[in-house]
Write a protein that holds these residues in place. Structure first.
Motif, mmCIF file in Angstrom:
data_model
loop_
_atom_site.group_PDB
_atom_site.id
_atom_site.type_symbol
_atom_site.label_atom_id
_atom_site.label_comp_id
_atom_site.label_asym_id
_atom_site.label_seq_id
_atom_site.Cartn_x
_atom_site.Cartn_y
_atom_site.Cartn_z
ATOM 1 N N GLU A 33 -31.666 74.066 -1.082
ATOM 2 C CA GLU A 33 -32.968 74.096 -1.752
ATOM 3 C C GLU A 33 -34.057 74.618 -0.810
ATOM 4 O OE1 GLU A 33 -33.724 73.370 -5.013
ATOM 5 O OE2 GLU A 33 -31.557 73.230 -5.278
ATOM 6 N N ARG A 34 -33.972 74.235 0.461
ATOM 7 C CA ARG A 34 -34.954 74.698 1.455
ATOM 8 C C ARG A 34 -35.028 76.211 1.532
ATOM 9 N NH1 ARG A 34 -36.268 70.391 4.571
ATOM 10 N NH2 ARG A 34 -34.585 68.912 4.748
ATOM 11 N N LYS A 35 -33.887 76.836 1.359
ATOM 12 C CA LYS A 35 -33.780 78.288 1.539
ATOM 13 C C LYS A 35 -34.210 79.091 0.315
ATOM 14 C CE LYS A 35 -30.110 77.822 4.919
ATOM 15 N NZ LYS A 35 -28.709 78.080 5.220
ATOM 16 N N ARG A 36 -34.512 78.428 -0.778
ATOM 17 C CA ARG A 36 -34.917 79.152 -1.988
ATOM 18 C C ARG A 36 -36.222 79.898 -1.735
ATOM 19 N NH1 ARG A 36 -34.949 75.949 -7.264
ATOM 20 N NH2 ARG A 36 -34.832 78.027 -8.085
ATOM 21 N N VAL A 37 -36.322 81.065 -2.334
ATOM 22 C CA VAL A 37 -37.492 81.929 -2.144
ATOM 23 C C VAL A 37 -38.220 82.053 -3.474
ATOM 24 C CG1 VAL A 37 -38.242 84.250 -1.495
ATOM 25 C CG2 VAL A 37 -36.331 83.179 -0.294
ATOM 26 N N ASN A 38 -39.539 81.999 -3.421
ATOM 27 C CA ASN A 38 -40.371 82.114 -4.618
ATOM 28 C C ASN A 38 -40.289 83.548 -5.161
ATOM 29 O OD1 ASN A 38 -42.359 82.160 -6.576
ATOM 30 N ND2 ASN A 38 -43.858 81.079 -5.338
ATOM 31 N N PRO A 39 -39.794 83.718 -6.385
ATOM 32 C CA PRO A 39 -39.718 85.061 -6.953
ATOM 33 C C PRO A 39 -41.102 85.669 -7.228
ATOM 34 C CG PRO A 39 -39.116 83.423 -8.605
ATOM 35 C CD PRO A 39 -39.280 82.697 -7.302
ATOM 36 N N PHE A 40 -42.141 84.844 -7.195
ATOM 37 C CA PHE A 40 -43.502 85.319 -7.455
ATOM 38 C C PHE A 40 -44.335 85.464 -6.180
ATOM 39 C CE2 PHE A 40 -42.486 83.040 -11.505
ATOM 40 C CZ PHE A 40 -42.425 84.166 -12.308
ATOM 41 N N ALA A 41 -43.705 85.314 -5.023
ATOM 42 C CA ALA A 41 -44.431 85.401 -3.752
ATOM 43 C C ALA A 41 -45.122 86.758 -3.632
ATOM 44 C CB ALA A 41 -43.481 85.193 -2.581
ATOM 45 N N GLY A 42 -46.399 86.712 -3.263
ATOM 46 C CA GLY A 42 -47.161 87.942 -3.047
ATOM 47 C C GLY A 42 -47.603 88.657 -4.312
ATOM 48 N N LYS A 43 -47.461 88.020 -5.464
ATOM 49 C CA LYS A 43 -47.855 88.628 -6.733
ATOM 50 C C LYS A 43 -49.156 87.974 -7.217
ATOM 51 C CE LYS A 43 -43.219 89.978 -7.962
ATOM 52 N NZ LYS A 43 -42.159 89.939 -8.951
ATOM 53 N N PRO A 44 -50.277 88.686 -7.089
ATOM 54 C CA PRO A 44 -51.582 88.102 -7.437
ATOM 55 C C PRO A 44 -51.665 87.571 -8.868
ATOM 56 C CG PRO A 44 -51.877 90.184 -6.294
ATOM 57 C CD PRO A 44 -50.404 90.042 -6.574
ATOM 58 N N GLU A 45 -51.035 88.243 -9.813
ATOM 59 C CA GLU A 45 -51.098 87.779 -11.204
ATOM 60 C C GLU A 45 -50.371 86.446 -11.378
ATOM 61 O OE1 GLU A 45 -47.508 90.377 -10.745
ATOM 62 O OE2 GLU A 45 -49.596 90.608 -10.181
ATOM 63 N N ALA A 46 -49.308 86.244 -10.619
ATOM 64 C CA ALA A 46 -48.590 84.970 -10.671
ATOM 65 C C ALA A 46 -49.446 83.863 -10.052
ATOM 66 C CB ALA A 46 -47.256 85.082 -9.946
ATOM 67 N N ALA A 47 -50.123 84.177 -8.956
ATOM 68 C CA ALA A 47 -50.990 83.190 -8.315
ATOM 69 C C ALA A 47 -52.136 82.803 -9.249
ATOM 70 C CB ALA A 47 -51.526 83.729 -6.994
ATOM 71 N N GLU A 48 -52.696 83.750 -9.960
ATOM 72 C CA GLU A 48 -53.767 83.438 -10.920
ATOM 73 C C GLU A 48 -53.257 82.527 -12.028
ATOM 74 O OE1 GLU A 48 -57.163 83.816 -11.329
ATOM 75 O OE2 GLU A 48 -56.934 84.251 -9.199
ATOM 76 N N ALA A 49 -52.052 82.807 -12.518
ATOM 77 C CA ALA A 49 -51.450 81.929 -13.533
ATOM 78 C C ALA A 49 -51.214 80.545 -12.937
ATOM 79 C CB ALA A 49 -50.142 82.529 -14.035
ATOM 80 N N GLY A 50 -50.784 80.499 -11.672
ATOM 81 C CA GLY A 50 -50.558 79.230 -10.988
ATOM 82 C C GLY A 50 -51.828 78.421 -10.835
ATOM 83 N N LYS A 51 -52.943 79.114 -10.632
ATOM 84 C CA LYS A 51 -54.232 78.428 -10.511
ATOM 85 C C LYS A 51 -54.565 77.688 -11.804
ATOM 86 C CE LYS A 51 -59.106 79.358 -9.560
ATOM 87 N NZ LYS A 51 -60.102 80.380 -9.206
ATOM 88 N N ILE A 52 -54.330 78.329 -12.921
ATOM 89 C CA ILE A 52 -54.586 77.716 -14.231
ATOM 90 C C ILE A 52 -53.644 76.533 -14.460
ATOM 91 C CG2 ILE A 52 -54.464 78.110 -16.732
ATOM 92 C CD1 ILE A 52 -55.327 81.070 -16.046
ATOM 93 N N LEU A 53 -52.371 76.731 -14.129
ATOM 94 C CA LEU A 53 -51.391 75.656 -14.292
ATOM 95 C C LEU A 53 -51.718 74.467 -13.396
ATOM 96 C CD1 LEU A 53 -48.243 77.929 -14.437
ATOM 97 C CD2 LEU A 53 -49.022 76.407 -16.280
ATOM 98 N N PHE A 54 -52.159 74.748 -12.183
ATOM 99 C CA PHE A 54 -52.552 73.687 -11.261
ATOM 100 C C PHE A 54 -53.703 72.876 -11.861
ATOM 101 C CE2 PHE A 54 -54.929 71.772 -7.842
ATOM 102 C CZ PHE A 54 -53.947 71.271 -7.008
ATOM 103 N N ALA A 55 -54.697 73.570 -12.392
ATOM 104 C CA ALA A 55 -55.853 72.885 -12.989
ATOM 105 C C ALA A 55 -55.414 71.988 -14.145
ATOM 106 C CB ALA A 55 -56.886 73.906 -13.455
ATOM 107 N N GLU A 56 -54.442 72.428 -14.916
ATOM 108 C CA GLU A 56 -53.975 71.673 -16.080
ATOM 109 C C GLU A 56 -53.063 70.496 -15.709
ATOM 110 O OE1 GLU A 56 -51.999 74.684 -18.370
ATOM 111 O OE2 GLU A 56 -53.887 75.549 -19.098
#
Length: 131
Positions: A33-56
C-alpha cells in the motif's frame, strides 16, 4: 475550583491532540500500500476537484485550510507531507477509529486520490511543526 477544572480540560485537550498526531497509523500500512502512486498526481484539475471534496467531507474535522481543528491534526504537518500517497490512500480507506478518523471507503477511490492531490498542493504548517 473553576481554574482547576479548566486546567484539567486543557490537559485532556492537549493529550488528545498529541495522540491524534502521533503517526502510529503509519506502522499499520502494508508495504504494498505504501508504494501505491496517485494516478492524479500533478494534475491541477484533479487537485481542484479534491479541494471541493475536501470541503464536503474533511473540513468539518480538519478545517477549511487543513490546519486541523477540534483536536484533529493538521494535514499540512511534516508527517503528512512526508507520507507517501499510498499511505494517505490507506488511512482514507481504512480510517483509525481509535483516533477519531472514520473510514472513507464509501467515497469512490478516484475521489480519495483527488483529495490527496489537493493536499499535496498545500503549503506546510509552519506554526505547528509537529513531526
Amino acid at each position: 475550583m473553576r481554574a482547576g477544572v479548566s486546567a484539567i480540560l486543557l490537559l485532556i485537550l492537549g493529550a488528545a491532540v498529541l495522540l491524534a498526531a502521533d503517526g502510529g497509523w503509519l506502522r499499520k500500512v502494508p508495504e504494498a500500500e505504501r508504494k501505491r502512486v496517485n494516478p492524479f498526481a500533478g494534475k491541477p484539475e484533479a487537485a481542484e476537484a479534491g479541494k471541493i471534496l475536501f470541503a464536503e467531507n474533511c473540513a468539518k474535522c480538519h478545517g477549511d485550510d487543513a490546519l486541523g481543528r477540534h483536536g484533529r491534526p493538521s494535514l499540512r504537518s511534516e508527517r503528512v507531507r512526508d507520507a507517501t500517497d499510498g499511505e494517505l490512500a490507506w488511512i482514507l480507506r481504512n480510517g483509525n477509529l481509535y483516533k477519531g478518523m472514520p473510514s472513507w471507503s464509501s467515497l469512490p477511490e478516484p475521489e480519495r486520490w483527488q483529495i490527496i492531490a489537493w493536499l499535496r498542493t498545500l503549503p506546510p504548517d509552519t506554526a505547528n511543526a509537529v513531526r
